[in-house]
Design an enzyme around this catalytic site. Sequence first.
Site, mmCIF file in Angstrom:
data_model
loop_
_atom_site.group_PDB
_atom_site.id
_atom_site.type_symbol
_atom_site.label_atom_id
_atom_site.label_comp_id
_atom_site.label_asym_id
_atom_site.label_seq_id
_atom_site.Cartn_x
_atom_site.Cartn_y
_atom_site.Cartn_z
ATOM 1 N N GLN A 1 0.853 -1.197 0.000
ATOM 2 C CA GLN A 1 0.000 0.000 0.000
ATOM 3 C C GLN A 1 0.885 1.242 0.000
ATOM 4 O OE1 GLN A 1 -3.438 -0.710 3.049
ATOM 5 N NE2 GLN A 1 -1.778 -2.048 3.642
ATOM 6 N N ASN A 2 2.182 1.037 0.114
ATOM 7 C CA ASN A 2 3.091 2.181 0.237
ATOM 8 C C ASN A 2 3.427 2.775 -1.127
ATOM 9 O OD1 ASN A 2 3.038 1.460 2.882
ATOM 10 N ND2 ASN A 2 5.073 0.519 2.906
ATOM 11 N N HIS B 1 -1.622 1.648 -4.049
ATOM 12 C CA HIS B 1 -1.991 3.053 -3.840
ATOM 13 C C HIS B 1 -1.101 4.015 -4.609
ATOM 14 C CE1 HIS B 1 -4.171 1.816 0.160
ATOM 15 N NE2 HIS B 1 -4.893 1.571 -0.927
ATOM 16 N N GLY C 1 2.963 -4.544 9.046
ATOM 17 C CA GLY C 1 2.942 -3.090 9.272
ATOM 18 C C GLY C 1 1.769 -2.360 8.652
ATOM 19 N N SER D 1 -2.454 -1.284 9.435
ATOM 20 C CA SER D 1 -3.580 -1.318 10.358
ATOM 21 C C SER D 1 -4.740 -2.105 9.752
ATOM 22 C CB SER D 1 -4.023 0.111 10.700
ATOM 23 O OG SER D 1 -4.330 0.817 9.520
ATOM 24 N N GLU E 1 1.565 -3.798 17.187
ATOM 25 C CA GLU E 1 0.388 -3.892 18.055
ATOM 26 C C GLU E 1 -0.714 -4.686 17.376
ATOM 27 O OE1 GLU E 1 -0.091 0.346 18.655
ATOM 28 O OE2 GLU E 1 -1.423 0.534 16.929
#
Length: 241
Positions: free
Chosen positions: A103-104, A121, A188, A190, A216
């Site tokens: 997505q980077n 993206h 990495g 979300s 997380e």
Amino acid sequence: MSDIKLTSDFINKISESEKIVFFTGAGISAESGIPTFRGKDGIWNKLKPEELANFNAFLRNPKMVWEWYNHRKKIIHESKPNAGHFAIAEFEKYFDDVVVVTQNIDNLHRRAGSNKIYELHGNIERNYCINCRTSYNEELDFSEGVPKCKCGGLIRPDVVWFGEFLPADQLEESEKAAIRSDIFFVVGTSAVVYPAAGLVYTAKRAGSYIVEVNIEETEISSISDISFFGEAGKVLPAILE
Ligand code: BJW
Ligand code: ZN
């Protein structure tokens, strides 16, 4: 600190796998000094995404949106791929079919040496005219304000904003890779932005083994077969060992 206990289930899985997908997000580039959007230290804790990453914002205030992208472009140019990007590229030594779906927009997978990369993206190095879609991939000149095309249209970065379609070829190839994958790493991200995040569910439904790498818990932790909570630049090299 990364808590990386390689379970026997995971070790068996990886040793019998051939087709691997790495689905990556902003977190993989965090250790290269590029800020993430959400989560701890995310830039959108301070800035509203909808005010910058959408086409209407660009029409209303192209100068502001360009300032944001030029600022990020500078950070990206000054950054280097990190151990996480290099570990992913190194997987190609051990597996025949390794696909990076990112997505980077930062080019760091390419700079680390990965060969098969789908960019969902867009890419900050490319630009195009909003009017006639002519590409402008050389350095743009901002000396007279926001750069314009020969046709008079505004030139914009070739990235995907909210409400815009993802590049169809990149999305289709990514879906195919997700479906045929034996292991689908989610690194990495979300996993809240669609349709990109939907690839995780596509892979899961197709029977792939989902491995999460994040600092997380995320939206997809509950459907992951295993989660490694730690920095991608530590966890991924440890898996290769
Ligand atoms: C670490 C770490 C370390 C930190 N190691 N981990 C339902 C279904 C379908 C669509 C929608 C829907 N509801 C709403 C929508 C629309 C919308 C959407 O998904 N919105 C959600 C937010 C709710 N989607 C769209 O608009 C998309 N287009 C679309 O749907 O088209 C169809 C359509 C057409 C017409 C009308 C309506 C629909 C387009 C989405 C485009 C997203 N664009 C951006 C900007 C790109 C350009 C740029 O970079 O400027 O893409 S937004 C931003 O989010 C960027 C990212 O690629 C994307 C994802 O973020 P990512 O990578 O996950 O980063 P973070 O920051 O969120 O997470 C970082 C993670 O890393 C965290 O978890 C950290 O913990 C972790 N981390 N350090 C490991 N060292
Ligand atoms: Zn034009």
